[in-house]
Design a protein around this motif. Structure first.
Motif, PDB file in Angstrom:
ATOM      1  N   ASP A 278       0.836  -1.214   0.000  1.00  0.00           N
ATOM      2  CA  ASP A 278       0.000   0.000   0.000  1.00  0.00           C
ATOM      3  C   ASP A 278       0.861   1.251   0.000  1.00  0.00           C
ATOM      4  N   GLY A 279       1.976   1.209  -0.744  1.00  0.00           N
ATOM      5  CA  GLY A 279       2.852   2.359  -0.837  1.00  0.00           C
ATOM      6  C   GLY A 279       3.793   2.532   0.322  1.00  0.00           C
ATOM      7  N   ARG A 280       3.751   1.665   1.320  1.00  0.00           N
ATOM      8  CA  ARG A 280       4.626   1.766   2.479  1.00  0.00           C
ATOM      9  C   ARG A 280       5.747   0.724   2.378  1.00  0.00           C
ATOM     10  N   PRO A 281       6.968   1.107   2.753  1.00  0.00           N
ATOM     11  CA  PRO A 281       8.059   0.122   2.734  1.00  0.00           C
ATOM     12  C   PRO A 281       7.802  -0.980   3.753  1.00  0.00           C
ATOM     13  N   ALA A 282       8.088  -2.207   3.349  1.00  0.00           N
ATOM     14  CA  ALA A 282       7.858  -3.369   4.204  1.00  0.00           C
ATOM     15  C   ALA A 282       9.060  -4.289   4.125  1.00  0.00           C
ATOM     16  N   ILE A 283       9.131  -5.192   5.092  1.00  0.00           N
ATOM     17  CA  ILE A 283      10.198  -6.188   5.111  1.00  0.00           C
ATOM     18  C   ILE A 283       9.648  -7.491   4.539  1.00  0.00           C
ATOM     19  N   PRO A 284      10.360  -8.150   3.625  1.00  0.00           N
ATOM     20  CA  PRO A 284       9.921  -9.490   3.204  1.00  0.00           C
ATOM     21  C   PRO A 284       9.793 -10.398   4.415  1.00  0.00           C
TER      22      PRO A 284
END
Length: 535
Positions: A278-284
């Protein structure tokens, strides 16, 4: 590293892993060898083999002539001599005279004495089945004929000598023993005449050589199997040779040995190491547990003074330092800590882009030149909950949305304006002032810096931070670059290298890449997709 494990312990996996990594080389070499052997064998002319056995009754058929003694069976040496005489030039000449062919044109013949017996085996090879049998039988016939001629010739010579003795005796009638000697000579002459008429050669052929029904060679299928096996062996040798020439690091234990520091985290290979939800950086999600373990390891590495400024670097570009710095910032944010992520690689910056920030705005270079304040240059980036991104970077499932925390974020200080001499700028007292100011507002400050080996931009920063991390990418980082990076870190006084982060672990590395870090794959799978470029 497990200190209880002896370095001399034999590990079969260390010998299997090169084959597992390059199994296709072994298969390819084996297939080429098998195909080549089949092709060469199928183009060779057919060869037929026919054999026969000869029983040798006496070693020398002329031994008893004229003496009345019975010749004995052949000794092993006599049998070997007879086997050699069968293919003598005189007999070979007679054979080809009978065949009406040039010498050697019919094929080849070999004679072998049988161990602990009185038999010799004659084997003939020819490109014609009928000729192979004919050649074997003709050689035996010529051999037996030669022995017969030898017996007849010896008997004839003995008879002529006896007749001459008889004639001499007749000219001397006054000899008192003449009558007895005459009778002996007459009996001897009669015996010799009998041998001439019916000679015994002391050898006989047991079975006539028969025409073979199929060729003995070539056998393309059998040769292909044999060639394939030899090819597989050479393939394995080639693989081990390539492994010796390949100095890329694939073993966690080797990395620990080079840097003399523990491996704090092992990250698997994923297709998208910097996903967004949703446009936010995330961690795999494959990184989550490893990054949490890394955060704990950093806290334990400096118990007396908590590590609040953390520098992330690598030996060469492309080893994943920006990926690690990004994920580390997100994992600290997950713990509720205020995080500042600084893009301190002023030559090839990449971390700002991984969190969706334009790095060419006001940033680090302007702050260090006092052209902007830290507060003016920092960009707040909302972060997604760690672990909700899948390995291919796709968004979360419906249940994943319930874990979003809209209030969680990280602050990013982009690199800002590009400079021609980053070392001078990063060596200025403004760096220390910046970090001091940052620690007043943030719990943790993470710096993504330039690689150590090609440039010296990171060297002045190493003295300014609490701890440093170096990133090594399995299958890409070479032994030479790792040694050089470790040497640089060792030469800088006051550097607190907390440990190493191993990046891009793949299934092909198997146990050799794991090096005992099996906690990491719990509940996860490896993604074997092609890697994307990492900073």
């Amino acid at each position: 590293m497990n200190e209880t494990t002896s370095p001399e312990t034999f590990d079969l996996r260390a010998y299997i892993q090169p084959i597992r990594r390059r199994w296709w080389v072994v298969v390819l070499v084996g297939a080429i060898a098998a195909a080549g052997a089949y092709f060469v064998s199928s183009r060779e002319p057919n060869t037929y083999v026919s054999s026969t056995q000869v029983y040798i009754e006496v070693g020398s058929p002329t031994a008893g002539i004229g003496t009345g003694q019975i010749a004995g069976p052949p000794t092993p040496q006599q049998l070997q001599d007879i086997a050699t005489l069968v293919t003598a030039q005189s007999i070979t000449t007679k054979v080809y005279r009978k065949l009406g062919m040039p010498i050697g044109s019919a094929g080849s013949v070999s004679v072998t004495p049988q161990h602990e017996s009185s038999f010799i085996t004659l084997t003939a090879e020819s490109h014609s089945a009928a000729m192979a049998a004919r050649l074997a039988n003709t050689y035996v016939s010529a051999f037996l004929g030669a022995r017969r001629s030898q017996v007849v010739g010896q008997a004839k010579a003995e008879r002529i000598a006896a007749q001459a003795a008889l004639a001499t005796l007749s000219r001397n009638p006054n000899n008192p023993n003449a009558s007895a000697q005459r009778q002996t000579l007459l009996a001897q002459i009669a015996q010799l005449q009998s041998i001439e008429l019916n000679p015994s050669v002391g050898a006989r052929q047991i079975d006539t050589a028969s025409v073979p029904g199929s060729p003995s060679s070539p056998k393309p299928t059998q040769d292909a199997i044999f060639g394939g096996v030899i090819g597989l062996v050479f393939g394995v040798l080639i693989v081990f040779g390539l492994d010796l020439l390949d100095n890329r690091l694939i073993s966690v234990s080797t990395i620990e040995t080079i840097f003399k520091r523990p491996v704090l985290a092992v990250l698997p290979h994923v297709e998208d190491p910097a996903p967004a939800v949703d446009g936010r950086p995330a961690i795999p999600h494959e990184f989550t547990e490893a990054m949490r373990t890394l955060r704990v390891g950093l806290r334990l590495a400096n118990r007396e003074r908590p590590a609040r400024t953390i520098l992330v670097t690598s030996g060469l570009p492309g080893e994943g330092k920006s990926t690690v710095a990004r994920a580390l910032a997100l994992i600290y944010a997950e713990a509720g800590e205020r995080v500042l992520l600084i893009s301190a690689d002023l030559r090839r910056p990449g971390v700002a882009h991984t969190v969706g920030v334009d790095g060419d705005v006001i940033g680090l270079s302007q702050v260090l030149r006092s052209q902007a304040s830290l507060a003016d240059a920092v960009i707040a980036v909302p972060a997604s909950s760690p672990g909700v991104a899948s390995a291919n970077g796709a968004g979360p499932s419906k249940t994943d949305h319930s874990h979003h925390d809209a209030g969680r974020s990280i602050d990013v200080l982009p690199h800002g304006e590009r400079v021609n001499d980053p070392v001078t700028l990063l060596s200025s007292p403004a760096v220390g002032a910046l970090l001091t100011t940052a620690k007043e507002s943030y719990d943790v400050v993470i710096l993504d810096t330039a690689p150590l080996v090609p440039v010296s931009d990171t060297v002045p920063l190493l003295e300014q931070v609490d701890v440093a991390l170096t990133v090594v990418r399995l299958g890409q980082t070479t032994r030479g670059s790792a040694d050089r990076g470790a040497e640089i870190l060792d030469r800088i006084p006051g550097v607190n290298l907390a440990g190493v982060v191993v990046n891009d672990l793949r299934r092909t590395f198997g146990g050799e890449g794991y090096g005992g870090y099996e906690y990491y794959g719990y509940g996860y799978r490896y993604d074997e997709a092609k890697p994307k470029a990492e900073a």
